[in-house]
Design a protein around this motif. Structure first.
Motif, PDB file in Angstrom:
ATOM      1  N   UNK A 302       0.834  -1.206   0.000  1.00 13.10           N
ATOM      2  CA  UNK A 302       0.000   0.000   0.000  1.00 13.10           C
ATOM      3  C   UNK A 302       0.871   1.259   0.000  1.00 13.10           C
ATOM      4  N   UNK A 303       0.317   2.330  -0.530  1.00 19.28           N
ATOM      5  CA  UNK A 303       1.067   3.584  -0.554  1.00 19.28           C
ATOM      6  C   UNK A 303       1.241   4.085   0.872  1.00 19.28           C
ATOM      7  N   UNK A 304       2.328   4.762   1.139  1.00 25.60           N
ATOM      8  CA  UNK A 304       2.549   5.268   2.487  1.00 25.60           C
ATOM      9  C   UNK A 304       1.490   6.282   2.869  1.00 25.60           C
ATOM     10  N   UNK A 305       1.010   6.165   4.096  1.00 26.36           N
ATOM     11  CA  UNK A 305       0.004   7.115   4.549  1.00 26.36           C
ATOM     12  C   UNK A 305       0.672   8.120   5.479  1.00 26.36           C
ATOM     13  N   UNK A 340      13.897   0.907  14.453  1.00 34.23           N
ATOM     14  CA  UNK A 340      14.728  -0.273  14.217  1.00 34.23           C
ATOM     15  C   UNK A 340      13.971  -1.257  13.321  1.00 34.23           C
ATOM     16  N   UNK A 341      12.713  -1.522  13.668  1.00 31.17           N
ATOM     17  CA  UNK A 341      11.915  -2.460  12.886  1.00 31.17           C
ATOM     18  C   UNK A 341      11.661  -1.923  11.486  1.00 31.17           C
ATOM     19  N   UNK A 342      11.409  -0.616  11.382  1.00 29.15           N
ATOM     20  CA  UNK A 342      11.132  -0.047  10.062  1.00 29.15           C
ATOM     21  C   UNK A 342      12.365  -0.153   9.165  1.00 29.15           C
ATOM     22  N   UNK A 343      13.546   0.020   9.755  1.00 34.12           N
ATOM     23  CA  UNK A 343      14.753  -0.085   8.934  1.00 34.12           C
ATOM     24  C   UNK A 343      14.983  -1.529   8.497  1.00 34.12           C
ATOM     25  N   UNK A 467      11.007   9.350   6.171  1.00 28.17           N
ATOM     26  CA  UNK A 467      12.005   9.268   5.099  1.00 28.17           C
ATOM     27  C   UNK A 467      12.038   7.873   4.484  1.00 28.17           C
ATOM     28  N   UNK A 468      11.987   6.879   5.369  1.00 28.64           N
ATOM     29  CA  UNK A 468      12.007   5.500   4.878  1.00 28.64           C
ATOM     30  C   UNK A 468      10.801   5.220   3.988  1.00 28.64           C
ATOM     31  N   UNK A 469       9.642   5.683   4.409  1.00 27.36           N
ATOM     32  CA  UNK A 469       8.429   5.452   3.621  1.00 27.36           C
ATOM     33  C   UNK A 469       8.513   6.160   2.277  1.00 27.36           C
ATOM     34  N   UNK A 470       9.005   7.368   2.362  1.00 25.15           N
ATOM     35  CA  UNK A 470       9.160   8.166   1.154  1.00 25.15           C
ATOM     36  C   UNK A 470      10.117   7.440   0.196  1.00 25.15           C
TER      37      UNK A 470
END
Ligand SMILES: Nc1ncnc2c1ncn2[C@@H]1O[C@H](COP(=O)(O)OP(=O)(O)O)[C@@H](O)[C@H]1O
Ligand SMILES: [Mg+2]
Lengths: 596, 396, 246
Positions: A302-305, A340-343, A467-470
Motif C-alpha cells: 500500500x502507498x505510504x500514509x 529499528x523495525x522499520x529499517x 524518510x524511509x516510507x518516502x
C-alpha cells in the motif's frame, strides 16, 4: 603441539562433530522437505536432555536415551500436526516466527517441569571411565560418540537412498511441486519428516547428557550451532551437514588446543562467513530449487500514509501533557524499536532480504555514539549525528558480501556478520569495555530530562520513518521491490539488482544506526547485548508480527511487542511463554501479520 | 483497526501510570529472575524472609516496608527501563538487586543520573565500586578481587611453580585472572603461568580444554569457572586425570548453587570460596538458617544470604538516616555497621563496598554430596587493595 | 552491419549440450523466428543473448559490439528488450507501475530518492500500454491479470527502452488465435516503423509463417535449417524432425 596432543585434540574434535551432526541432520532434513527454518530445533534437543536426565533416574541411562528420543519425536509429531500444518501456506518467515514462539514456550515449560537448576546427567554405565590413547586418558563414552555420528549418517543415507520413503523425501526436497504432481502425499510426508527430525534432535540431546548438564540456556546455543552446520554444509544436504560438523568440530578443538580459546566465541560464525563468501550454497549444497516461474507472487504494497504518520506524531506529541513519566520512558523505547523495525523492514519487505543480524547496525550505531562521546570526547549532539554513518558503513561492508547470496543463505550470512561484530565488541575490552560495555553515555544537559529526550526521539524516529516510507515510494524503492518481485525481469530492464540491494543495506544500516544511537543515550550505557542475536530476533519478530507486506506494520509490531514484554514481565510468572502464546495465536489468526 | 489498537495501548499505558501511593516505604527490586533462576530464586526467598521479619517487628521509621519486585529481562537496556519504571511510576525510594555485572553497572549508572540510592546485591565486578563506582551505588557481595585475594594465600601455600588458568571469557573471568596473576606473583615470586584457557561462558568445550591444560603440564590450576562450565570441567577433568597431577583453586566453587549439582563427583581437595551453610554454627548464622528453613522448608544458598542481607542493609540505612532522601541515605550507609548471618560487616565510606566476606575451604565428599572442609571465614575488610589504589581507581 | 550477429554459440548444462555451435544474424527491421521442438535450445539461446547465461564459447555482437560477459542489465542498456517464456512481471505493482519502473531505468533514475515512482512519466507509460492494448487495465495489479495480458504487459515493458533488438520467447502462448495475430501484427509493425530487429520463438506455425521474414530451425541445440519461410518449409530435415512431429 606434540603428535599425541594433535591426535587427542583430533579425537575431541570428532566427538564434538558427532554431537553437532546429530542435531544438524534433523534440522537439515526438515528444512529440505518443508522449507521450515525450525528455530525450535534446539528446544527439542533441550527437551531430549531433560527427559533423558529424568528418565535415567529410574530406567538407567541406556534405556533413557532411546525413550527420551521417542518422546521428543512424539512432541514433534504434536507440534507439526497441531501448529505447523496450519501455516505451511503462510509466508516462510511467518513459520519462523511460529517456531520462535515455540522456543519461548518450551523453555518456560521446561522451567516449570524441571525447575531452574541445571541437571547433570549420569555417566554412561559401562563407559564411565577412560582408555589410554597415546599415553593420554580419553573418555570411553567419547569413543562411542565418535562412532555414533557416522552410524547415524549411514543409517540416514540408507534410509534416503534405499527406501521408497527416502526416494519420496528426496523428491520432495528437490522439487516440491513435482513431488506433489507425482502423487506424494505431502501432509503425511511433512509430518513424518518433522517427527524424524525431532527424533534426531531428541536423540542428540539425550546422548549428550554424560558430557553436558541439561540447562535452560542450551536451546538457543544448540540452535545456532545447528544452523551454522546446516548452512555451511548446504541446506538440505545430509552429507554436507556431516562434512560441516566435522569441519567445525575440528576447528574448535584445535583453536583450544593451540591456545586460542577466546576465538571459540565466534569461530563457527567466522567459518560460516568464509564458506558462504566462497561457496554461496554451502559446501555441498545446490542452489535452492526456486518455486516455479521466475518470480514469486508478492502482494501489493500500500502507498505510504503520511496522514497516519502525521496523526501519530501529533498524538504522541501531546502524550507527555497528560501521561506520567514512565509512559514517556516506555514510549521512547517503543519509538526507537519502531525505527529499528522499520529499517529492518526496508530489507525484509521491499528488499526481499531477510536479515537475521540487523542488530549489528543498531549496535554499531550505539557503540559509535558511545565511543565518540566517551573516548573522542565529542559533544553528544555530534556523536548522535555521526554514529549512524558508522552503522551505514558497517552495513555496506557486510552487505556487499550478503547481496551476493539470497534467501536463507543471505539471512545466515547477516547473522554470521552480526555474531562476529558482537564478539569483537565483547572481546575488545580496551575499546568497547568488553562484556560490561560502555558506561555513562548520557545526553547533553538540554536533553537530559525524560521529556526533552522523548521529543528528540519522537522527531528523529518519526522523521526517519517518514524518510524511509518516502524512500520506499521513490524510484529507488520501486527498483528495489522490482528486484525482489522478479530478479529476472528486473535485470532484463536494466536494474542491477545487487547494486540496488547493496544500497538498501547501507540505508537500512543508517537508520538502524540512528535507532541504536538514540537507544544508547536513552539508557546511559551500552553493552554487547545491543548487537546480539536476541536483539536481531526481536527485530524480526516485530516486523513479522506487524506484517512484512505493509508499511506501518513494523511500527505496530514494535509497539505491541515492546508493550507486551513490558507489561507481561511485570505481572506474569511465565511471561516468556505468555509472549510465545500470544505470538502463536496471532500467527494462526492473522497469517499475514496482524495489521493487514 | 491499527488506530484503535494504538489508542488502546496508550490508554492502558497512561491509566496504569496513575497508581496511587501508599504510606509504606517502597523498595524497587529488580533482577534477572528468568535468565538465572537457579541463583535468583534463593535470593528472592532471602529478601522475602527479611521483609517479613522487618515488617513483623514494626517496619522502619514506623512505616511498613514494601518491595516492588520486577524481572529485569536480563539485559542492561531492559533493566534500565524497568528501573525507570520503579523510580518514576512506582516511586521507589531505593533500588536494589541485579545479578550480571553488565546489568548491575547499567543500573548503577542510571541511579547516579537519577540520584537514587542503588544497592547492588549480587554483581561481582570490581568496576561497580571502583572504575565505574559512583556516589549512589553500594555493593554487598565480596567482589571478584576480594574473593581472589582470599584464595591467594591458600594458593601460595600450595607452593606450586607452574600454574594454568581457566576462566569463563567475560569481564568477571578476565579480572579474576588478572588479579590472581598479580597477587600470586606478589605472594610467591617466581611462579610461572604456563597456560590460559578462556572458553565462552556456558559453552565450554570441556574435553578440548582439559586436554589443552594437560599438555601444558601445570602443577596447579586457577579456575574461575562456575555453573554448567564447572560441572563439565569437573567431569572431563576427572575422567582424563587432570586433577591427579594438578591441584586446583576454584573461585566460587564452594557456593551451594555451584557445588550441589556436582554431587558424588565433587573433586576433593580443591580450594574454593563458598558457603558451608551446614557447618557454620555461630549464633547469628544459626538463627538465620533456622528461620530460613522454617519459612521455606529448604536450605539456604549463598543467594539467600545475599538477598536477606541486602534488604536488611537498606532497612538499616533508612533507619539510621531517619529519612528517605538520597543524600541522607548515602551518609547513613557510609560507615554503617550491621549484623549479618556471616557476622558484623561495615559499609566502607571509601568505595561503598561492604566488608562481607566469604568462606575459604577445601572441597570434600560426604554421603554423595559436596561439602567444604578446613574452612575459615575470610573477612572482606582484610582483602582489599590499599585505600590509595582504590582512590586512584575511583578517580574521585 | 547486422543488429545481432551470433557466431559459434555453445552452451552445455552439465552433460546436456543445450546449444551447439549456433550462428545466425538478424538485421534491423527484420522479424526472425527461432523455432524447434521443446528442448531444442531456444530459451537457452535467448538467455545467452541477453547475458543471463554465459556461453561456453562463441561470440555475440550487437551492432558490431561484443556483449559476451556482460550482465543482463548491461546488455539491456545496449538496447535489448525481452519477454520471457514464463512471464516475469512485478507482481506487487500495477500494470502501469511495471512500465514506469522500466521507464525509470531507461532514464537512469533507479537510485533517485525523489518524487514518488508512481508519478513518473504517467503519460508515456500509458502510451506504451495503449500500444499493446492494455491501457484499460493500467491501474490493475499485475498479480490478477490473465496470462495473455501479462504477455502484453511484458511487451510494453520491453519497449520502454526503445530497444534495437527485441527478444520474444513464445510471446503469444496463452492467447486466443486472433489475439496472437494482433500482437504479432504490432511487433511486425514496430519492427518496420522503428527499425527494431525482432527475434521470436513460437509454436503456432501459422503465426510463424505469417510474420517471420526468416526462420531459423533449432534441433538438439543445433541449427538444422535457416532461410526464408518457403525454403524452410520445404527442407526435408525440418519436415522430418520438426513439422513431422507438430
Ligand atoms: N537450468 C537447466 N539445467 C539443466 N538443463 C537445462 C536447463 N535449462 C534447460 N535445460 C536443458 O537444455 C535443453 C534446452 O532447453 P531450452 O533452451 O529450454 O529449450 P526450448 O526453449 O527450446 O524448449 C533441454 O534439454 C533442457 O532440458
Ligand atoms: Mg523455451
Amino acid at each position: 603441539m606434540s603428535g599425541s596432543a594433535v591426535l587427542l585434540q583430533f579425537l575431541n574434535g570428532l566427538a564434538g562433530a558427532s554431537s553437532l551432526f546429530l542435531v544438524a541432520a534433523g534440522l537439515s532434513l526438515i528444512f529440505g522437505v518443508s522449507r521450515i527454518v525450525n528455530f525450535a530445533h534446539g528446544s527439542l534437543y533441550m527437551l531430549g536432555m531433560y527427559l533423558a536426565v529424568s528418565l535415567s533416574g529410574t530406567l538407567g541411562f541406556w534405556l533413557s536415551v532411546p525413550l527420551a528420543a521417542a518422546l521428543v519425536a512424539a512432541a514433534g509429531l504434536v507440534i507439526e500436526t497441531t501448529l505447523l500444518r496450519r501455516i505451511y501456506k503462510a509466508p516462510e518467515l511467518l513459520q519462523l516466527l511460529a517456531t520462535f514462539a515455540l522456543v519461548l514456550i518450551i523453555r518456560d515449560a521446561a522451567l516449570w517441569a524441571w525447575g531452574p537448576e541445571d541437571r547433570l546427567g549420569p555417566r554412561a554405565p559401562g563407559l564411565a571411565g577412560a582408555v589410554a590413547i597415546a599415553g593420554r586418558q580419553f573418555p570411553q563414552y567419547d569413543l562411542l560418540l565418535i562412532c555414533l555420528g557416522p552410524a547415524v549418517f549411514i543409517a540416514l543415507y540408507l534410509l534416503l537412498s534405499r527406501t521408497r520413503w527416502g526416494t519420496r523425501v528426496r523428491a520432495a526436497s528437490q522439487d516440491r511441486e513435482m513431488a506433489a504432481a507425482l502423487g506424494v502425499n505431502e501432509r503425511r510426508l511433512f509430518t513424518a519428516v518433522f517427527a524424524l527430525g525431532a527424533l534426531l534432535a531428541g536423540f542428540g540431546g539425550a546422548s549428550a547428557i554424560p558430557r553436558e548438564p541439561a540447562s535452560l540456556q542450551i536451546d538457543l546455543a544448540v540452535m545456532s550451532d545447528a544452523f551454522v552446520v546446516v548452512v555451511v554444509g548446504g541446506l538440505g544436504s545430509i552429507p554436507g551437514a556431516f562434512l560441516a560438523a566435522l569441519l567445525i568440530g575440528e576447528v574448535k578443538a584445535f583453536c583450544i588446543g593451540l591456545g586460542y580459546s577466546e576465538l571459540t566465541l565466534a569461530i563457527e560464525f567466522i567459518v560460516m562467513a568464509v564458506v558462504l563468501v566462497f561457496r554461496p550454497w554451502g559446501l555441498l549444497g545446490r542452489p535452492l530449487a526456486e518455486t516455479r516461474g521466475p518470480g514469486t507472487l508478492q502482494p501489493p504494497l500500500p502507498a505510504p500514509s503520511f496522514l497516519l504518520l502525521g496523526g501519530l506524531a501529533v498524538l504522541l506529541a501531546i502524550v507527555p501533557v497528560f501521561a506520567g513519566p514512565y509512559t514517556i520512558v516506555l514510549l521512547t523505547d517503543i519509538l526507537v524499536f519502531a525505527l529499528f523495525a522499520a529499517s529492518l523492514h526496508l530489507l525484509m519487505g521491499p528488499g526481499g532480504m531477510p536479515s537475521f543480524g540487523h542488530a549489528a547496525y543498531f549496535g554499531l550505531g550505539a557503540y559509535t555514539a558511545g565511543l565518540l562521546l566517551l573516548r573522542a570526547h565529542l559533544p553528544m549532539e555530534l556523536s548522535l549525528a555521526l554514529a549512524p554513518l558508522a552503522a551505514a558503513l558497517g552495513a555496506l561492508v557486510f552487505g556487499w558480501f550478503c547481496v551476493q547470496l539470497s534467501g536463507v543463505y543471505l539471512a545466515m550470512l547477516t547473522l554470521a556478520f552480526a555474531q562476529i561484530a558482537w564478539s569483537v565488541a565483547f572481546q575488545w575490552d580496551r575499546l568497547t569495555g568488553g562484556s560490561n560495555g560502555l558506561i555513562g553515555v548520557w545526553p547533553a544537559p538540554w536533553l537530559s530530562s525524560k521529556q526533552a529526550y522523548y521529543y528528540l526521539t519522537l522527531v528523529l524516529c518519526l522523521g526517519a520513518v517518514a524518510l524511509l516510507w518516502r524512500l520506499i515510494d521513490s524510484p529507488f524503492g520501486y527498483a528495489l521491490r522490482a528486484g525482489r518481485d522478479s530478479p529476472l525481469r528486473a535485470a532484463a530492464i536494466g536494474i542491477d539488482v545487487r547494486a540496488q540491494q547493496w544500497a538498501a543495506f547501507g540505508i537500512a544500516g543508517l537508520f538502524a544506526g540512528v535507532a541504536g544511537a538514540l537507544y544508547a543515550f536513552s539508557k546511559g550505557s551500552i553493552s554487547p547485548e545491543t548487537l546480539s542475536v536476541p536483539r536481531s530476533v526481536d527485530g524480526l519478530v516485530m516486523v513479522l508480527l506487524g506484517g512484512v507486506q505493509t508499511l506501518s506494520g513494523p511500527l505496530w509490531g514494535a509497539a505491541l511487542f515492546t508493550w507486551l514484554e513490558d507489561s507481561l514481565s511485570r505481572g506474569v510468572e511465565y511471561w516468556r511463554a505468555a509472549i510465545g502464546a500470544v505470538i502463536l495465536v496471532l500467527v494462526i489468526a492473522f497469517p499475514r501479520g496482524i495489521f493487514k | 483497526m491499527s488506530c484503535k489498537v494504538l489508542i488502546y495501548c496508550l490508554f492502558i499505558a497512561v491509566s496504569s501510570d496513575a497508581f496511587g501511593q501508599g504510606q509504606s516505604i517502597k523498595i524497587g527490586e529488580l533482577n534477572s529472575y528468568k535468565v538465572f533462576p537457579a541463583f535468583l530464586e534463593p535470593y528472592r526467598k532471602g529478601w522475602q524472609l527479611a521483609l517479613e521479619e522487618i515488617n513483623r517487628s514494626g517496619g522502619v521509621l514506623g512505616r511498613q516496608v514494601e518491595v516492588v519486585s520486577r524481572d529485569d529481562g536480563g539485559t542492561p537496556g531492559d533493566a534500565v527501563r524497568v528501573a525507570e519504571e520503579l523510580i518514576s511510576r512506582e516511586k521507589a525510594d531505593v533500588l536494589m538487586g541485579t545479578f550480571a555485572s553488565n546489568v548491575g553497572l547499567a543500573v548503577a549508572n542510571l541511579a547516579n543520573q537519577r540520584k537514587i540510592l542503588f544497592l547492588a546485591a549480587e554483581p561481582l565486578t570490581d568496576k561497580i565500586v571502583w572504575e565505574n563506582g559512583n556516589r549512589y551505588t553500594f555493593r554487598l557481595r565480596p567482589s571478584t578481587y576480594m574473593q581472589v585475594a582470599m584464595l591467594v594465600p591458600e594458593a601460595a601455600r600450595l607452593n606450586k611453580k607452574r600454574w594454568a588458568i581457566v576462566i569463563p571469557n567475560y569481564e568477571y573471568g578476565q579480572s579474576a585472572a588478572a588479579s590472581f596473576r598479580k597477587l600470586l606473583t606478589w605472594a610467591q615470586p617466581g611462579v610461572e603461568f604456563v597456560a590460559e584457557q578462556a572458553p565462552p561462558l556456558g559453552r565450554i568445550d570441556a574435553g578440548a580444554v582439559v586436554q589443552a591444560l594437560l599438555e601444558a603440564r601445570p602443577e596447579a590450576i586457577f579456575s574461575a569457572l562456575f555453573a554448567v562450565d564447572l560441572q563439565k570441567f569437573v567431569r572431563e577433568g576427572s575422567t582424563r586425570g587432570l586433577f591427579k597431577s594438578a591441584a586446583v583453586v576454584n573461585l566460587l566453587g564452594g557456593e551451594p548453587e555451584y557445588l550441589d549439582p556436582l554431587k558424588d563427583e565433587t573433586p576433593e581437595g580443591w580450594w574454593v570460596t563458598g558457603y558451608p551453610w551446614r557447618e557454620i554454627n555461630t549464633p547469628e548464622h544459626r538463627k538465620f538458617r533456622d528461620a530460613y528453613q522454617k519459612r521455606w522448608n529448604d536450605y539456604p544458598r549463598l543467594g539467600s544470604v545475599v538477598g536477606y542481607c541486602a534488604l536488611y542493609a537498606v532497612a538499616n540505612g533508612i533507619r539510621k538516616a531517619g529519612s528517605l532522601e538520597a543524600d541522607k541515605l548515602i551518609a547513613a550507609l557510609e560507615g554503617l555497621q550491621m549484623e549479618t548471618p556471616f557476622g558484623g560487616i561495615l559499609w566502607r565510606p571509601l568505595d561503598h563496598q561492604s566488608t562481607m566476606g566469604a568462606y575459604v575451604g577445601q572441597l570434600a565428599k560426604q554421603g554423595g554430596q559436596g561439602v567444604m572442609i578446613n574452612w575459615h571465614y575470610a573477612d572482606g575488610a582484610k582483602h582489599q587493595p590499599s585505600d590509595q589504589e582504590v582512590r586512584a581507581l575511583r578517580k574521585e | 552491419m547486422s543488429a545481432l550477429e551470433v557466431r559459434g554459440l555453445s552452451k552445455a548444462y552439465g552433460g546436456v549440450q543445450a546449444v551447439r555451435d549456433v550462428s545466425f544474424s538478424v538485421d534491423a527491421g527484420e522479424v526472425v523466428a527461432l523455432i524447434g521442438p521443446n528442448g531444442a535450445g531456444k530459451t537457452t539461446c535467448f538467455n545467452l543473448l541477453n547475458g543471463q547465461l554465459r556461453p561456453d564459447s562463441g561470440e555475440i555482437a550487437l551492432a558490431g559490439r561484443s556483449v559476451v560477459g556482460l550482465r543482463p542489465h548491461q546488455v539491456w542498456r545496449l538496447g535489448v528488450g525481452r519477454t520471457f517464456q514464463v512471464t516475469a512481471t512485478f507482481s506487487s505493482m500495477t500494470v502501469r507501475e511495471n512500465v514506469q519502473v522500466a521507464l525509470l531505468s531507461h532514464h537512469r533514475k533507479l537510485f533517485s530518492l525523489g518524487k514518488p515512482a508512481g508519478r513518473f512519466q504517467v503519460e508515456e507509460a500509458d502510451a506504451l500500454l495503449a500500444r499493446v492494448g492494455m491501457q484499460q487495465q493500467a491501474a490493475r495489479p499485475c498479480a490478477v491479470l490473465a496470462y495473455g495480458d501479462l504477455k502484453r504487459v511484458e511487451l510494453a515493458v520491453a519497449l520502454a527502452n526503445r530497444p534495437r533488438l527485441l527478444l520474444m520467447d513464445e510471446p503469444t502462448a496463452g492467447m486466443a488465435s486472433d489475439e496472437r495475430q494482433a500482437l504479432m501484427q504490432l511487433a511486425a509493425a514496430l519492427a518496420r516503423s522503428e527499425r527494431i530487429a525482432v527475434l521470436f520463438t513460437e509454436h503456432d506455425m501459422e503465426v510463424v509463417f505469417n510474420f517471420a521474414s526468416r526462420i531459423i530451425v533449432l534441433h538438439g541445440g543445433e541449427v538444422i535449417a535457416a532461410g526464408a519461410p518457403d525454403e524452410v518449409r520445404a527442407n526435408p530435415r525440418v519436415r522430418e524432425v520438426y513439422l513431422g512431429n507438430a
